[in-house]
Scaffold this motif. Structure first.
Motif, PDB file in Angstrom:
ATOM      1  N   THR A 147       1.050  -1.312   0.088  1.00 52.12           N
ATOM      2  CA  THR A 147      -0.229   0.278  -0.083  1.00 52.12           C
ATOM      3  C   THR A 147       0.900   1.049   0.143  1.00 52.12           C
ATOM      4  N   ASN A 148       0.281   2.046  -0.150  1.00 51.19           N
ATOM      5  CA  ASN A 148       1.019   4.042  -0.671  1.00 51.19           C
ATOM      6  C   ASN A 148       0.558   4.210   1.540  1.00 51.19           C
ATOM      7  N   LYS A 149       0.438   4.994   0.973  1.00 53.28           N
ATOM      8  CA  LYS A 149       0.743   6.515   2.576  1.00 53.28           C
ATOM      9  C   LYS A 149      -0.125   7.048   3.181  1.00 53.28           C
ATOM     10  N   LYS A 150      -1.795   6.748   2.028  1.00 54.42           N
ATOM     11  CA  LYS A 150      -2.870   6.908   1.771  1.00 54.42           C
ATOM     12  C   LYS A 150      -3.049   5.529   2.180  1.00 54.42           C
ATOM     13  N   ARG A 151      -2.994   4.523   2.875  1.00 55.62           N
ATOM     14  CA  ARG A 151      -3.243   2.735   3.045  1.00 55.62           C
ATOM     15  C   ARG A 151      -4.012   2.204   1.652  1.00 55.62           C
ATOM     16  N   GLN A 152      -4.156   2.943   0.367  1.00 56.08           N
ATOM     17  CA  GLN A 152      -4.275   2.380  -1.127  1.00 56.08           C
ATOM     18  C   GLN A 152      -3.866   1.123  -1.748  1.00 56.08           C
ATOM     19  N   TRP A 153      -3.902   0.102  -1.947  1.00 54.85           N
ATOM     20  CA  TRP A 153      -2.918  -0.455  -2.973  1.00 54.85           C
ATOM     21  C   TRP A 153      -2.476  -0.317  -3.629  1.00 54.85           C
ATOM     22  N   ARG A 154      -1.247  -0.526  -4.103  1.00 56.04           N
ATOM     23  CA  ARG A 154      -0.331  -0.220  -5.132  1.00 56.04           C
ATOM     24  C   ARG A 154      -0.282  -1.016  -6.610  1.00 56.04           C
ATOM     25  N   VAL A 155      -1.019  -0.824  -7.661  1.00 55.92           N
ATOM     26  CA  VAL A 155      -1.235  -1.395  -8.046  1.00 55.92           C
ATOM     27  C   VAL A 155       0.051  -0.438 -10.108  1.00 55.92           C
ATOM     28  N   ARG A 156      -0.243  -2.083 -11.201  1.00 58.91           N
ATOM     29  CA  ARG A 156       0.500  -1.497 -12.376  1.00 58.91           C
ATOM     30  C   ARG A 156      -0.223  -0.689 -12.858  1.00 58.91           C
ATOM     31  N   PRO A 157      -0.074  -0.096 -13.978  1.00 60.49           N
ATOM     32  CA  PRO A 157      -0.733   0.859 -15.365  1.00 60.49           C
ATOM     33  C   PRO A 157      -2.260  -0.648 -15.427  1.00 60.49           C
ATOM     34  N   THR A 158      -1.656  -1.755 -16.014  1.00 62.24           N
ATOM     35  CA  THR A 158      -3.044  -2.588 -15.901  1.00 62.24           C
ATOM     36  C   THR A 158      -3.824  -3.079 -14.628  1.00 62.24           C
ATOM     37  N   LEU A 159      -4.222  -1.971 -13.464  1.00 59.14           N
ATOM     38  CA  LEU A 159      -4.485  -2.189 -12.394  1.00 59.14           C
ATOM     39  C   LEU A 159      -4.528  -3.662 -11.895  1.00 59.14           C
ATOM     40  N   GLN A 160      -3.280  -4.031 -12.483  1.00 57.83           N
ATOM     41  CA  GLN A 160      -3.177  -5.380 -10.670  1.00 57.83           C
ATOM     42  C   GLN A 160      -1.978  -5.258  -9.975  1.00 57.83           C
ATOM     43  N   SER A 161      -1.955  -5.674  -8.703  1.00 54.78           N
ATOM     44  CA  SER A 161      -1.831  -5.602  -8.121  1.00 54.78           C
ATOM     45  C   SER A 161       0.236  -5.589  -8.497  1.00 54.78           C
ATOM     46  N   ILE A 162       1.106  -4.780  -7.159  1.00 59.73           N
ATOM     47  CA  ILE A 162       2.574  -4.537  -7.556  1.00 59.73           C
ATOM     48  C   ILE A 162       2.938  -6.062  -6.986  1.00 59.73           C
ATOM     49  N   ASP A 163       2.014  -6.874  -6.757  1.00 62.75           N
ATOM     50  CA  ASP A 163       2.832  -8.470  -5.787  1.00 62.75           C
ATOM     51  C   ASP A 163       2.194  -8.838  -6.198  1.00 62.75           C
ATOM     52  N   SER A 164       1.022  -9.091  -6.966  1.00 60.79           N
ATOM     53  CA  SER A 164       0.200 -10.301  -7.477  1.00 60.79           C
ATOM     54  C   SER A 164      -0.166 -10.036  -8.254  1.00 60.79           C
ATOM     55  N   GLU A 165      -0.596 -10.836  -9.991  1.00 57.49           N
ATOM     56  CA  GLU A 165      -0.672 -10.372 -11.380  1.00 57.49           C
ATOM     57  C   GLU A 165      -2.233 -10.762 -11.078  1.00 57.49           C
TER      58      GLU A 165
END
Length: 423
Positions: A283-301
């Motif tokens: 997550t970022n500092k605002k507790r939002q899940w971080r995603v790639r430009p494809t809206l996939q989590s940066i940790d799990s496709e």
């Protein structure tokens, strides 16, 4: 605890999650499960109208189960408890009945692809008294609690024979706070416990922590909104960082104190608390899940995130229903590609503008033109734009025939009630 499996699991039935489920089902993807902790859907941009006194039936509340049956996807009530990205399964918390007893135990559901569309919440920012004394506006329950306090507060004020106006302080000058303030000051139904004629006069003050009212809004639109609010008697105070909220006032770092019979906390937006409790998804500092430009989590496709609870590292989208709807439309085409092992195209947010309704203070908006020009909207034209956006949402949820019927019902059935707003 048994584990069941579904193809695409969508957690959260807001504007994005529900539209995605319907779009997928409509295109023949039947192995879709939508999960939401509520049994009904109210479009988030209208929640402030519930807070001002409109009933659920007036804001197009829809049953998830009925929509699921109509379009052919599955729906299940439940609240997310945990996610095992490696094991491709999620856990839902136990479901309690109204007496607090366990009606349904914890459940595990497997997935081929998971979409998180849970939305966000308003942060208290660590300010003293916010959680105890102020009211927020994150969901339908919040809206109904806000109206109950507002309604009973007006009655108590009238019974006490106070000669001063009933004071409402709204902290934050985002769209929700501004629209709620305008509606309360000019066009709200008022208390449901006494006739309007016997209710006290209402004064609304909007506090903004920065030096700019409605930061991020186009300058011309912002000035028009501020002028209309001032004409309606609404006070706007900038550079007012709140330091403390009590039962009858709001205090700021500047040393000012504002009388408050009702305090509404509408300062900012962060991701849901569950984001802090799920291991393995950044997550970022605002507790939002971080995603790639494809809206996939940066940790799990296999895990996609849309709406307020997501943050695109390279190019973040705003936390609006408009952005969530665009992301739902995007995923409706890209999820089938992912499941077929095809390359995904990146999401690109296309800002269509901003529209606000200010009760009897009028309607204001800005629509992005096809060739980069911005069109300023006022009055009837702006109201027509609101109606157009609502119809678009209704047509996705209900289909052309039922959506048209609902539009006709709105035209003939709501003229006698308070003005409605969509953005």
């Amino acid at each position: 605890m048994q584990t069941r499996s579904a193809g695409v699991v969508i957690v959260g039935g807001g504007a994005g999650g529900l539209e995605l489920a319907i779009r997928l089902a409509r295109e023949g993807h039947k192995d879709v499960l939508l999960i939401d902790r509520s049994g009904t859907h109210v479009w988030k941009p209208r929640i402030h109208e519930l807070a001002a006194g409109l009933r659920r039936g007036h804001v197009d509340e829809l049953d998830y189960a009925g929509l699921a049956e109509h379009w052919g996807f599955a729906f299940e009530r439940g609240e997310l408890l945990d996610i095992d990205a490696t094991g491709q399964q999620l856990t839902l918390a136990e479901l309690l009945d109204r007496d607090g007893r366990t009606a349904v135990g914890e459940r595990r559901i497997g997935f081929d692809a998971l979409v998180l569309a849970i939305g966000g919440v308003t942060p208290d920012m660590g300010v003293e008294g916010v959680l105890d004394q102020a009211l927020m506006l994150d969901n339908e329950g919040d809206a109904e609690r806000l109206f109950e306090r507002y309604s009973t507060g007006l009655l108590a004020h009238a019974v006490a024979g106070s000669e001063r106006p009933y004071q409402v302080v709204i902290v934050g000058s985002g769209a929700t706070g501004v629209e709620l303030g305008a509606l309360l000051a000019t066009d709200a139904p008022g208390a449901d416990l006494a006739p309007r004629a016997s209710q006290p006069r209402i004064e609304v003050t909007i506090l903004e922590a920065t030096d700019t009212f409605m930061p991020g809004m186009d300058e011309a639109v912002r000035e028009s909104i501020a002028k209309r609010l001032a004409t309606a008697g609404i006070a706007i105070e900038v550079n007012q960082q709140v330091s403390r909220v009590t039962g009858d006032r709001v205090e700021t770092d500047a040393g000012d104190s504002f009388t408050a019979d009702l305090t509404v906390w509408a300062a900012g937006r962060v991701g849901p608390p569950i984001a802090d409790r799920i291991a393995g998804l950044s997550t970022n500092k605002k507790r939002q899940w971080r995603v790639r430009p494809t809206l996939q989590s940066i940790d799990s496709e296999r895990i996609f995130v849309l709406g307020d609870c997501s943050y695109i590292d390279d190019e973040p989208a705003p936390p609006t229903a408009q952005a969530a709807s665009e992301q739902a439309e995007y995923l409706a085409t890209q999820l089938p590609r992912y499941l077929a092992d095809k390359r995904l195209e990146p999401f690109e947010f296309k800002d269509k503008g901003t529209l606000l309704s200010l009760g009897d203070a009028g309607s204001v908006g800005e629509v992005r033109g096809l060739f980069g020009d911005d069109l300023q909207l006022r009055g009837r034209l702006a109201r027509a734009a609101y109606n157009g956006l609502q119809r678009q949402h209704q047509f996705i949820l209900l289909g052309a025939v039922k959506g048209t019927a609902e539009a006709i019902s709105d035209v003939f059935g709501r003229r006698v009630g308070p003005r409605l707003k969509i953005h």
